[in-house]
Design a protein around this motif. Structure first.
Motif, PDB file in Angstrom:
ATOM      1  N   PHE A  35     -76.967  21.574  79.869  1.00 43.20           N
ATOM      2  CA  PHE A  35     -76.890  22.223  81.173  1.00 43.20           C
ATOM      3  C   PHE A  35     -75.482  22.785  81.385  1.00 43.20           C
ATOM      4  O   PHE A  35     -74.752  22.352  82.289  1.00 43.20           O
ATOM      5  CB  PHE A  35     -77.252  21.232  82.290  1.00 43.20           C
ATOM      6  CG  PHE A  35     -78.633  20.653  82.166  1.00 43.20           C
ATOM      7  CD1 PHE A  35     -79.719  21.286  82.750  1.00 43.20           C
ATOM      8  CD2 PHE A  35     -78.845  19.492  81.444  1.00 43.20           C
ATOM      9  CE1 PHE A  35     -80.996  20.756  82.633  1.00 43.20           C
ATOM     10  CE2 PHE A  35     -80.117  18.950  81.313  1.00 43.20           C
ATOM     11  CZ  PHE A  35     -81.198  19.588  81.900  1.00 43.20           C
ATOM     12  N   PHE A  62     -81.256  18.412  85.389  1.00 44.24           N
ATOM     13  CA  PHE A  62     -80.068  17.682  84.956  1.00 44.24           C
ATOM     14  C   PHE A  62     -80.101  16.245  85.456  1.00 44.24           C
ATOM     15  O   PHE A  62     -79.874  15.294  84.688  1.00 44.24           O
ATOM     16  CB  PHE A  62     -78.812  18.400  85.462  1.00 44.24           C
ATOM     17  CG  PHE A  62     -77.555  17.586  85.334  1.00 44.24           C
ATOM     18  CD1 PHE A  62     -76.904  17.471  84.118  1.00 44.24           C
ATOM     19  CD2 PHE A  62     -77.015  16.930  86.440  1.00 44.24           C
ATOM     20  CE1 PHE A  62     -75.743  16.714  83.995  1.00 44.24           C
ATOM     21  CE2 PHE A  62     -75.860  16.184  86.332  1.00 44.24           C
ATOM     22  CZ  PHE A  62     -75.225  16.077  85.108  1.00 44.24           C
ATOM     23  N   ASP A 112     -82.555  23.782  87.671  1.00 43.96           N
ATOM     24  CA  ASP A 112     -81.567  23.286  86.709  1.00 43.96           C
ATOM     25  C   ASP A 112     -80.894  22.016  87.215  1.00 43.96           C
ATOM     26  O   ASP A 112     -80.673  21.072  86.442  1.00 43.96           O
ATOM     27  CB  ASP A 112     -80.515  24.362  86.435  1.00 43.96           C
ATOM     28  CG  ASP A 112     -81.093  25.567  85.713  1.00 43.96           C
ATOM     29  OD1 ASP A 112     -81.968  25.366  84.850  1.00 43.96           O
ATOM     30  OD2 ASP A 112     -80.679  26.698  86.018  1.00 43.96           O
TER      31      ASP A 112
END
Length: 433
Positions: free
Chosen positions: A276, A416, A412
């Motif tokens: 990420f 994560f 995202d």
């Protein structure tokens, strides 16, 4: 008699001005060579300026909270001999030194001091000679020396408080002790039952570190569209592992740090971040450029007497849990005692903020601009949970993350945190390459 002009020297950080945090002298005072005259704050640290000459102070540049440009007059001092002006920052032989070498009224020049001397105003202390006072139950407390920072002394002076009457709760008098004195008066701690405490209205000028924090937080919220995602994590196995590691390595003995949750969390973060890269980044919104960093320079939000500071763990991805624990402790101590170097307070690529035992259920931390994300673990609590058809006790912790929505998508950020969650709930994988 002649007039000596001491100009604010280049403090060595590429800055154009510095803020007056506090004066150690006033007009009419006599100062000696190398005597502290002012505390000046840059973006990263407080620098104590010293007088290069002896004489009588005749003019000061301003009041606490005012900005002084590099090369501008800081103090004018009446000295014996012919009139002399201090050199400009570019002419000084030792830029950044405390008590920058300047042309003095005599032919003897002071020896330059190596590098700037950085010290938080919360660190410098003044001894108040021992005093007798009464404890809350009326018993006598032994005479002892009491310490107080310049900021505390200045506030006490403004409030008309005699520091010899204030009972410290630790090794020195702090702002909280002044608050307690205002609330409860002499004796501090006694309040008649059924009565609410009264305290006088107080006007506090927002200067120094507190003003820097206010400006940075306002800029962050003004420029960054924040969003926060929170997930619950079962840290039962992680806590068992932490206790085993502490017991197995004799934590706390021979200088070895006791493992907290933070080093283990940092290991998980560093293992997940390569997948990420948009989170380990800094965004220059004026240039429209995002820099995704390969190394993890992790900022650790740390509460100090002077306000919130963010010392940085360099290359956190290369350190094991014990090394991380040692570095966390070292940096936190340096920040709280004002000994953190300028380079230790800048350059973070991602920040971790924790309130420790005050962690709460969930937090919405403010991003440390120009970073694009900040992570906040919350308090670990024990609650009953279902495991299949059984109800068992589990240790649970919420993990918060705030992100810059211009750079990081919600998917995202959530992905994560879920990846970090998998590692924390199966902590053996933290130590698998």
């Amino acid at each position: 008699m002649a007039l000596f002009t001491f100009k604010l020297p280049d403090i060595g950080e590429g800055i154009s001005e510095a803020e007056i945090v506090g004066w150690h002298v006033k007009v009419g005072d006599r100062v000696e060579e190398d005597q502290p005259i002012a505390d000046m704050m840059t973006d990263k640290a407080t620098v104590e300026m010293e007088s290069p000459v002896a004489g009588i102070v005749v003019r000061l540049a301003g009041e606490p909270g005012d900005q002084v440009a590099i090369g501008a007059m800081l103090v004018e001092i009446e000295v014996e001999g012919e009139a002399v002006a201090a050199p400009s920052p570019s002419e000084a032989e030792v830029p950044g030194a405390v008590g920058i070498e300047a042309a003095t009224p005599t032919s003897v020049r002071p020896e330059p001091v190596e590098g700037p001397s950085f010290s938080s105003s919360a660190v410098a202390v003044e001894k108040v000679e021992g005093f007798d006072r009464l404890s809350p139950n009326g018993g006598e407390v032994a005479t002892s020396a009491v310490l107080a920072s310049p900021a505390v002394r200045a506030r006490a002076k403004e409030l008309g408080i005699d520091l010899s009457q204030v009972k410290p709760t630790g090794d020195r008098i702090r702002h909280a002790d002044l608050d307690a004195y205002l609330l409860y008066g002499q004796g501090q701690g006694y309040r008649p039952a059924g009565r609410s405490a009264k305290r006088a209205d107080e006007t506090v000028k927002v200067i120094g570190m507190r003003r820097r924090i206010a400006e940075n937080m306002a800029a962050s919220k003004r420029h960054i569209p924040h969003f926060t995602y929170v997930e619950e994590i079962d840290v039962t196995a992680l806590e068992e592992l932490r206790e085993q590691l502490n017991a197995g390595r004799g934590a706390g003995e021979n200088g070895r740090p006791k493992l907290t949750m933070l080093p283990l969390l940092i290991v998980a973060i560093c293992k997940v971040l390569p997948d990420f890269p948009m989170l380990n980044a800094r965004y220059d919104d004026e240039a429209g450029v995002v820099t995704r960093h390969g190394s993890v320079h992790l900022g650790m939000a740390t509460q100090t007497d002077a306000g919130l500071m963010v010392p940085v763990i360099r290359d956190a991805q290369d350190r094991n849990v014990w090394q991380l624990a040692s570095e966390i402790r070292r940096l936190a101590d340096a920040a709280r005692t004002g000994k953190a170097k300028s380079e230790e307070l800048s350059g973070s690529t991602l920040t971790l903020t924790s309130l420790g035992p005050l962690g709460g259920i969930a937090t919405t931390p403010v991003i440390n601009r120009p970073e694009v994300a900040i992570i906040g673990p919350n308090r670990v609590i024990e609650r009953p949970v279902f495991r299949g058809k059984d109800i068992v006790a589990a240790k649970l912790m919420n993990l918060s993350i705030s992100c810059d929505h211009r750079v990081v998508d919600g998917w995202d950020a959530a992905s994560f945190v879920q990846a970090v969650r998998k590692l924390l709930e199966a902590p053996a994988f933290l130590f698998v390459g």
